[in-house]
Design a protein around this motif. Structure first.
Motif, mmCIF file in Angstrom:
data_model
loop_
_atom_site.group_PDB
_atom_site.id
_atom_site.type_symbol
_atom_site.label_atom_id
_atom_site.label_comp_id
_atom_site.label_asym_id
_atom_site.label_seq_id
_atom_site.Cartn_x
_atom_site.Cartn_y
_atom_site.Cartn_z
ATOM 1 N N GLY A 10 35.469 -68.074 47.715
ATOM 2 C CA GLY A 10 34.444 -69.084 47.503
ATOM 3 C C GLY A 10 34.494 -70.233 48.486
ATOM 4 N N GLU A 11 35.505 -70.254 49.365
ATOM 5 C CA GLU A 11 35.629 -71.354 50.330
ATOM 6 C C GLU A 11 35.445 -70.898 51.770
ATOM 7 O OE1 GLU A 11 39.242 -73.493 49.734
ATOM 8 O OE2 GLU A 11 38.672 -74.202 47.727
ATOM 9 N N ARG A 12 34.884 -69.742 51.954
ATOM 10 C CA ARG A 12 34.588 -69.262 53.305
ATOM 11 C C ARG A 12 33.099 -69.531 53.572
ATOM 12 N NH1 ARG A 12 37.512 -63.368 52.419
ATOM 13 N NH2 ARG A 12 39.507 -64.200 51.652
ATOM 14 N N PHE A 13 32.825 -70.698 54.076
ATOM 15 C CA PHE A 13 31.444 -71.153 54.228
ATOM 16 C C PHE A 13 30.903 -70.849 55.615
ATOM 17 C CE2 PHE A 13 33.361 -74.038 51.055
ATOM 18 C CZ PHE A 13 32.511 -73.801 49.997
ATOM 19 N N PHE A 14 29.591 -70.750 55.698
ATOM 20 C CA PHE A 14 28.912 -70.591 56.987
ATOM 21 C C PHE A 14 27.476 -71.095 56.836
ATOM 22 C CE2 PHE A 14 28.379 -66.685 54.564
ATOM 23 C CZ PHE A 14 27.016 -66.433 54.656
ATOM 24 N N GLU A 15 26.851 -71.397 57.972
ATOM 25 C CA GLU A 15 25.447 -71.783 57.992
ATOM 26 C C GLU A 15 24.665 -70.722 58.751
ATOM 27 O OE1 GLU A 15 24.085 -75.804 58.716
ATOM 28 O OE2 GLU A 15 26.141 -76.544 58.461
ATOM 29 N N VAL A 16 23.450 -70.471 58.283
ATOM 30 C CA VAL A 16 22.647 -69.416 58.903
ATOM 31 C C VAL A 16 21.169 -69.770 58.774
ATOM 32 C CG1 VAL A 16 22.588 -68.069 56.761
ATOM 33 C CG2 VAL A 16 22.206 -66.921 58.945
ATOM 34 N N GLY A 17 20.418 -69.439 59.804
ATOM 35 C CA GLY A 17 18.967 -69.501 59.732
ATOM 36 C C GLY A 17 18.383 -70.894 59.660
ATOM 37 N N SER A 18 17.074 -70.938 59.667
ATOM 38 C CA SER A 18 16.318 -72.168 59.465
ATOM 39 C C SER A 18 14.993 -71.796 58.808
ATOM 40 C CB SER A 18 16.077 -72.901 60.790
ATOM 41 O OG SER A 18 15.324 -72.108 61.669
ATOM 42 N N TYR A 107 13.366 -79.719 58.491
ATOM 43 C CA TYR A 107 13.617 -78.286 58.400
ATOM 44 C C TYR A 107 14.910 -78.076 57.625
ATOM 45 C CZ TYR A 107 16.691 -79.410 62.334
ATOM 46 O OH TYR A 107 17.643 -79.983 63.136
ATOM 47 N N ARG A 108 15.123 -76.858 57.162
ATOM 48 C CA ARG A 108 16.331 -76.551 56.409
ATOM 49 C C ARG A 108 17.195 -75.560 57.176
ATOM 50 N NH1 ARG A 108 15.416 -74.604 50.357
ATOM 51 N NH2 ARG A 108 15.124 -72.667 51.545
ATOM 52 N N THR A 109 18.505 -75.675 56.991
ATOM 53 C CA THR A 109 19.441 -74.629 57.388
ATOM 54 C C THR A 109 20.158 -74.173 56.126
ATOM 55 O OG1 THR A 109 21.099 -76.327 57.945
ATOM 56 C CG2 THR A 109 19.755 -75.461 59.735
ATOM 57 N N LEU A 110 20.418 -72.895 56.024
ATOM 58 C CA LEU A 110 20.994 -72.324 54.808
ATOM 59 C C LEU A 110 22.519 -72.320 54.871
ATOM 60 C CD1 LEU A 110 18.578 -69.286 54.368
ATOM 61 C CD2 LEU A 110 18.318 -71.642 53.540
ATOM 62 N N ILE A 111 23.131 -72.550 53.706
ATOM 63 C CA ILE A 111 24.586 -72.531 53.566
ATOM 64 C C ILE A 111 24.973 -71.304 52.751
ATOM 65 C CG2 ILE A 111 26.617 -73.785 52.743
ATOM 66 C CD1 ILE A 111 24.959 -76.333 52.817
ATOM 67 N N GLY A 112 25.937 -70.562 53.247
ATOM 68 C CA GLY A 112 26.415 -69.399 52.508
ATOM 69 C C GLY A 112 27.923 -69.432 52.345
ATOM 70 N N ASN A 113 28.413 -68.571 51.470
ATOM 71 C CA ASN A 113 29.860 -68.376 51.363
ATOM 72 C C ASN A 113 30.146 -66.917 51.052
ATOM 73 O OD1 ASN A 113 29.411 -67.998 48.618
ATOM 74 N ND2 ASN A 113 30.722 -69.662 47.934
ATOM 75 N N ASP A 114 31.424 -66.601 50.885
ATOM 76 C CA ASP A 114 31.826 -65.211 50.740
ATOM 77 C C ASP A 114 31.470 -64.606 49.398
ATOM 78 O OD1 ASP A 114 33.824 -67.229 50.086
ATOM 79 O OD2 ASP A 114 35.069 -65.557 49.406
ATOM 80 N N VAL A 116 28.450 -65.540 47.308
ATOM 81 C CA VAL A 116 27.019 -65.400 47.009
ATOM 82 C C VAL A 116 26.179 -65.215 48.264
ATOM 83 C CG1 VAL A 116 27.210 -66.728 44.881
ATOM 84 C CG2 VAL A 116 26.678 -67.909 47.014
ATOM 85 N N GLY A 117 26.815 -65.071 49.425
ATOM 86 C CA GLY A 117 26.040 -64.917 50.647
ATOM 87 C C GLY A 117 25.333 -66.209 51.019
ATOM 88 N N GLN A 118 24.129 -66.098 51.542
ATOM 89 C CA GLN A 118 23.414 -67.264 52.043
ATOM 90 C C GLN A 118 22.704 -68.053 50.956
ATOM 91 O OE1 GLN A 118 20.966 -64.946 54.733
ATOM 92 N NE2 GLN A 118 19.129 -65.440 53.558
ATOM 93 N N ALA A 119 22.901 -67.700 49.698
ATOM 94 C CA ALA A 119 22.231 -68.382 48.602
ATOM 95 C C ALA A 119 23.056 -69.531 48.026
ATOM 96 C CB ALA A 119 21.898 -67.383 47.486
ATOM 97 N N TYR A 120 24.125 -69.931 48.700
ATOM 98 C CA TYR A 120 24.996 -70.970 48.154
ATOM 99 C C TYR A 120 24.309 -72.332 48.133
ATOM 100 C CZ TYR A 120 29.117 -73.922 47.533
ATOM 101 O OH TYR A 120 30.021 -74.845 47.059
ATOM 102 N N GLY A 121 23.547 -72.638 49.157
ATOM 103 C CA GLY A 121 22.869 -73.931 49.216
ATOM 104 C C GLY A 121 22.127 -74.079 50.520
ATOM 105 N N TYR A 122 21.754 -75.296 50.848
ATOM 106 C CA TYR A 122 21.038 -75.550 52.100
ATOM 107 C C TYR A 122 21.188 -77.011 52.495
ATOM 108 C CZ TYR A 122 17.557 -77.115 48.655
ATOM 109 O OH TYR A 122 16.928 -77.722 47.597
ATOM 110 N N LYS A 123 20.861 -77.284 53.748
ATOM 111 C CA LYS A 123 20.832 -78.644 54.261
ATOM 112 C C LYS A 123 19.421 -78.955 54.736
ATOM 113 C CE LYS A 123 25.653 -78.760 55.843
ATOM 114 N NZ LYS A 123 26.554 -78.888 57.033
ATOM 115 N N ILE A 124 18.909 -80.104 54.339
ATOM 116 C CA ILE A 124 17.614 -80.571 54.816
ATOM 117 C C ILE A 124 17.868 -81.524 55.979
ATOM 118 C CG2 ILE A 124 15.500 -81.805 54.245
ATOM 119 C CD1 ILE A 124 15.908 -81.023 51.345
#
Length: 213
Positions: A10-18, A107-114, A116-124
């Motif tokens: 749950g602590e392996r985070f990444f950002e993906v997409g916009s 715009y948004r960038t998506l936040i994911g983790n190990d 739930v994938g990219q559905a963890y959250g997002y940044k505006i």
């Protein structure tokens, strides 16, 4: 105090997409930027200068930084015309190389983790007082393979004044840290609702909204 643990579940985070690009013209409500491929963030300034006294380094100074970016898109909304140096003389007739009008952008960038994938959250991301400079455009003949062309604009910004922190033209709102009520209130301002037209809030407004419990 416990020992540091690496790569916990749950602590392996990444950002993906916009996604959810919104243009805020100087006049009128915000509009969706459909066809937005991506936003590449950059910064201008921030050069290091070393000062010496009697042959010994005295201090390192870093010059001020400004937010800059490159927008890539298949197309831009009609409301972007004045910011792209276009002026409409009559329906369907445009002149180019006009004075470019500043605009706002979110715009948004998506936040994911190990887990739930990219559905963890997002940044505006909110960018203020943007000024666009387009890159060159190449119009090629059609062939047996169709590759839609993209356009890009280099963006520079002028940071609004601030008395509580160093002036900046770029704000980031993290959905995983903001309260649901504050996030919902901010998105109502940015994206509009049944009552409110979408608009770019001032930095002071964003600070006040995010302070909502």
């Amino acid at each position: 105090m416990s020992r540091i643990e690496w790569n916990k579940a749950g602590e392996r985070f990444f950002e993906v997409g916009s996604d959810r690009g919104v243009l805020y013209p100087r006049i009128g409500p915000g509009v969706a930027w459909n066809g937005l491929v991506g936003v590449s963030e950059d910064a201008s300034g921030g050069e290091l200068e070393s000062l010496f006294f009697e042959g010994v380094k005295y201090v390192d100074l870093i010059s001020g930084e400004d937010f800059a970016a490159t927008i890539e898109a298949y197309t831009a909304p009609p409301e972007f015309g004045p910011s792209n140096g276009l002026k409409m003389l009559s329906p369907g007739l445009f002149v180019t190389n006009q004075r470019r009008v500043p605009f706002g952008l979110s715009y948004r960038t998506l936040i994911g983790n190990d887990l739930v994938g990219q559905a963890y959250g997002y940044k505006i991301h909110l960018a203020y007082n943007c000024l666009a400079a387009p890159s060159g455009v190449s119009h090629k003949t059609l062939s047996d393979s169709v590759a839609p062309a993209t356009r890009s604009w280099s963006i520079t910004t002028v940071p609004p004044k601030s008395s509580t922190f160093r002036p900046t033209a770029h704000l980031i709102v993290d959905s995983t840290l903001a309260t649901p009520a504050a996030l919902s209130a901010l998105e109502d301002i940015l994206y509009g609702n049944d009552i409110l037209a979408p608009r770019m809030p001032t930095i002071a407004e964003v600070i006040a909204v995010l302070a909502t419990p």
